[in-house]
Enzyme design. Structure first.
Site, PDB file in Angstrom:
ATOM      1  N   THR A  96       0.873  -1.178   0.000  1.00  0.00           N
ATOM      2  CA  THR A  96       0.000   0.000   0.000  1.00  0.00           C
ATOM      3  C   THR A  96       0.907   1.224   0.000  1.00  0.00           C
ATOM      4  OG1 THR A  96      -1.659  -1.180   1.288  1.00  0.00           O
ATOM      5  CG2 THR A  96      -1.860   1.211   1.185  1.00  0.00           C
ATOM      6  N   LYS A 171      -7.466   1.637  -3.148  1.00  0.00           N
ATOM      7  CA  LYS A 171      -7.133   1.239  -1.768  1.00  0.00           C
ATOM      8  C   LYS A 171      -7.326   2.431  -0.820  1.00  0.00           C
ATOM      9  CE  LYS A 171      -5.136  -1.070   1.676  1.00  0.00           C
ATOM     10  NZ  LYS A 171      -5.587  -2.300   2.306  1.00  0.00           N
ATOM     11  N   LYS A 239      -0.005   5.278   8.289  1.00  0.00           N
ATOM     12  CA  LYS A 239       0.724   5.424   7.019  1.00  0.00           C
ATOM     13  C   LYS A 239      -0.270   5.577   5.874  1.00  0.00           C
ATOM     14  CE  LYS A 239       1.847   1.743   4.899  1.00  0.00           C
ATOM     15  NZ  LYS A 239       1.327   0.920   3.812  1.00  0.00           N
TER      16      LYS A 239
HETATM   17  N1  LIG Z   1      -0.975  -6.630   7.590  1.00  0.00           N
HETATM   18  C1  LIG Z   1      -2.141  -6.371   7.027  1.00  0.00           C
HETATM   19  O1  LIG Z   1      -3.202  -6.743   7.546  1.00  0.00           O
HETATM   20  C2  LIG Z   1      -2.202  -5.651   5.690  1.00  0.00           C
HETATM   21  C3  LIG Z   1      -3.415  -5.635   4.994  1.00  0.00           C
HETATM   22  C4  LIG Z   1      -3.492  -4.980   3.765  1.00  0.00           C
HETATM   23  C5  LIG Z   1      -2.362  -4.323   3.280  1.00  0.00           C
HETATM   24  N2  LIG Z   1      -1.191  -4.334   3.990  1.00  0.00           N
HETATM   25  C6  LIG Z   1      -0.028  -3.624   3.429  1.00  0.00           C
HETATM   26  O2  LIG Z   1       0.886  -4.596   2.943  1.00  0.00           O
HETATM   27  C7  LIG Z   1       2.226  -4.129   3.131  1.00  0.00           C
HETATM   28  C8  LIG Z   1       3.007  -5.153   3.965  1.00  0.00           C
HETATM   29  O3  LIG Z   1       2.362  -5.304   5.226  1.00  0.00           O
HETATM   30  P1  LIG Z   1       2.820  -6.463   6.231  1.00  0.00           P
HETATM   31  O4  LIG Z   1       1.791  -6.476   7.317  1.00  0.00           O
HETATM   32  O5  LIG Z   1       3.160  -7.696   5.506  1.00  0.00           O
HETATM   33  O6  LIG Z   1       4.162  -5.794   6.812  1.00  0.00           O
HETATM   34  P2  LIG Z   1       5.378  -6.503   7.598  1.00  0.00           P
HETATM   35  O7  LIG Z   1       4.941  -7.751   8.259  1.00  0.00           O
HETATM   36  O8  LIG Z   1       6.015  -5.420   8.414  1.00  0.00           O
HETATM   37  O9  LIG Z   1       6.376  -6.919   6.416  1.00  0.00           O
HETATM   38  C9  LIG Z   1       7.057  -5.955   5.661  1.00  0.00           C
HETATM   39  C10 LIG Z   1       7.996  -6.678   4.732  1.00  0.00           C
HETATM   40  O10 LIG Z   1       8.713  -5.715   3.954  1.00  0.00           O
HETATM   41  C11 LIG Z   1      10.104  -5.860   4.148  1.00  0.00           C
HETATM   42  N3  LIG Z   1      10.720  -4.524   4.104  1.00  0.00           N
HETATM   43  C12 LIG Z   1      10.264  -3.403   4.704  1.00  0.00           C
HETATM   44  N4  LIG Z   1      11.062  -2.364   4.431  1.00  0.00           N
HETATM   45  C13 LIG Z   1      12.039  -2.842   3.633  1.00  0.00           C
HETATM   46  C14 LIG Z   1      13.173  -2.237   3.018  1.00  0.00           C
HETATM   47  N5  LIG Z   1      13.431  -0.915   3.138  1.00  0.00           N
HETATM   48  N6  LIG Z   1      13.985  -3.029   2.293  1.00  0.00           N
HETATM   49  C15 LIG Z   1      13.715  -4.337   2.152  1.00  0.00           C
HETATM   50  N7  LIG Z   1      12.667  -4.964   2.705  1.00  0.00           N
HETATM   51  C16 LIG Z   1      11.836  -4.221   3.438  1.00  0.00           C
HETATM   52  C17 LIG Z   1      10.249  -6.504   5.497  1.00  0.00           C
HETATM   53  O11 LIG Z   1      11.509  -7.135   5.617  1.00  0.00           O
HETATM   54  P3  LIG Z   1      12.092  -7.584   7.058  1.00  0.00           P
HETATM   55  O12 LIG Z   1      11.525  -8.951   7.321  1.00  0.00           O
HETATM   56  O13 LIG Z   1      13.556  -7.579   6.874  1.00  0.00           O
HETATM   57  O14 LIG Z   1      11.617  -6.539   8.046  1.00  0.00           O
HETATM   58  C18 LIG Z   1       9.074  -7.489   5.449  1.00  0.00           C
HETATM   59  O15 LIG Z   1       9.385  -8.597   4.661  1.00  0.00           O
HETATM   60  C19 LIG Z   1       2.114  -2.739   3.767  1.00  0.00           C
HETATM   61  O16 LIG Z   1       2.156  -1.777   2.756  1.00  0.00           O
HETATM   62  C20 LIG Z   1       0.737  -2.777   4.428  1.00  0.00           C
HETATM   63  O17 LIG Z   1       0.180  -1.486   4.559  1.00  0.00           O
HETATM   64  C21 LIG Z   1      -1.086  -4.993   5.168  1.00  0.00           C
END
Ligand SMILES: NC(=O)c1ccc[n+]([C@@H]2O[C@H](COP(=O)([O-])OP(=O)(O)OC[C@H]3O[C@@H](n4cnc5c(N)ncnc54)[C@H](OP(=O)(O)O)[C@@H]3O)[C@@H](O)[C@H]2O)c1
Length: 288
Positions: A96, A171, A239
């Site tokens: 997102t 979104k 965010k």
């Molecule tokens: N969680 C939800 O319910 C949900 C629902 C809809 C949409 N989203 C969206 O989906 C996205 C991911 O969410 P998530 O919940 O999966 O987040 P998360 O668990 O924090 O995972 C983030 C992922 O991105 C990687 N990452 C972050 N910054 C990075 C960087 N600068 N360089 C390389 N890798 C990086 C992290 O690596 P590391 O493992 O090394 O930290 C991890 O693999 C976000 O944009 C969020 O808004 C989430």
């Protein structure tokens, strides 16, 4: 198909898992290598040391990281996904992020002879695990036609909304609607409790009428118990609302309620609730 998946977080890990289970040849990259190791142990496939390496032979490179800056870090630069992609391949970004970034990435992709889709998702961790996400895509029809069957492995609804950025804009609409709805739910449930009503019974009854919503069905009971460990975190919501408010400044849309709810979420963060789920708005009312 040869695929790459970059970012094995809460969402990416199970999404990439569905691709492997469907029989695709998946190479994964994760900044924290231990998560990629765990994924390969569970699903097979390969782990790459950089986004560029993961992207090298892939027909489609999919990614799901945090925010705009994270997407840039993973897509651009000598070790980034673009550097490894072959001509004709497609980059699909499930993060997102802003519509501006999506348009910029499409421009960069075009210059390199690769396709690009912005494709944020809705449905939370449960949707990712169960393969029932809603995917809102922006980009060119030709790229969408190739990537759609792949995204269907974790998407129950996968829709092209228009040119690059349209997925992110859709979104934003989703998040704007949810913000006001969750605040309304929090106010109603808190009111019910203070009025001496049985909150659960109230939720059950009004949930059979016009006040019904996914949030009411899935969150009312835990909100009444003050439990907030059920999914989308307040930090992520702030965010997203930041992205919505910035876009609204550009397109002149008024978002008075979303702007107010964003401030309530800031209060949740101030009391240490950044990782609580978004239904924690009720805590501000229950314990002012
Ligand atoms: N969680 C939800 O319910 C949900 C629902 C809809 C949409 N989203 C969206 O989906 C996205 C991911 O969410 P998530 O919940 O999966 O987040 P998360 O668990 O924090 O995972 C983030 C992922 O991105 C990687 N990452 C972050 N910054 C990075 C960087 N600068 N360089 C390389 N890798 C990086 C992290 O690596 P590391 O493992 O090394 O930290 C991890 O693999 C976000 O944009 C969020 O808004 C989430």
């Amino acid at each position: 198909m040869k695929l790459a998946f970059l970012g094995l977080g809460v969402m990416g890990y199970p999404m990439a898992g569905h691709l492997a289970k469907a029989g695709h040849d998946v190479t994964v990259y994760n900044r924290t290598a231990a998560k990629a190791d765990a994924w390969v142990k569970e699903h097979g496939g390969k782990r790459a040391a950089s986004p560029a390496e993961a992207a090298r032979d892939a027909a489609i490179v999919l990614m799901c990281v945090g925010n705009d800056a994270d997407v840039r870090a993973v897509a651009a630069g000598p070790e980034g996904a673009f550097a490894g992609m072959q001509r004709g391949a497609i980059l699909v970004d499930h993060t997102t992020a802003s519509a501006e970034l999506a348009r910029a990435l499409e421009g960069e992709a075009k210059g390199r002879g690769v396709g690009f889709l912005d494709a944020p998702v809705s449905g939370g961790q449960a949707g990712a695990v169960n393969g029932r996400l809603t995917v809102m895509a922006g980009g060119e029809e030709a790229a969408f036609r190739v990537a759609e069957p792949v995204m269907r492995h974790y998407g129950q609804a996968v829709t092209l909304m228009g040119p690059a950025g349209s997925g992110q804009l859709t979104k934003m609409v989703n998040q704007i609607m949810i913000a006001g709805l969750v605040q309304g739910l929090a106010e109603g449930l808190n009111f019910a409790q203070r009025a001496g009503l049985d909150g659960r019974k109230v939720a059950e009854v009004v949930g059979k009428g016009a006040a019904q919503s996914w949030q009411l069905d899935n969150r009312a009971a835990t909100m009444l118990e003050g439990k907030f460990e059920f999914g989308f975190a307040v930090n992520w919501m702030r965010k997203d609302l930041g992205i919505c408010l910035a876009e609204a400044r550009r397109n002149q849309a008024q978002l008075p309620v979303a702007a107010l709810v964003d401030q309530f979420y800031q209060r949740v963060q101030d009391r240490g609730g950044g990782r609580w789920d978004t239904s924690s708005l009720i805590q501000i009312l229950a314990k002012p």
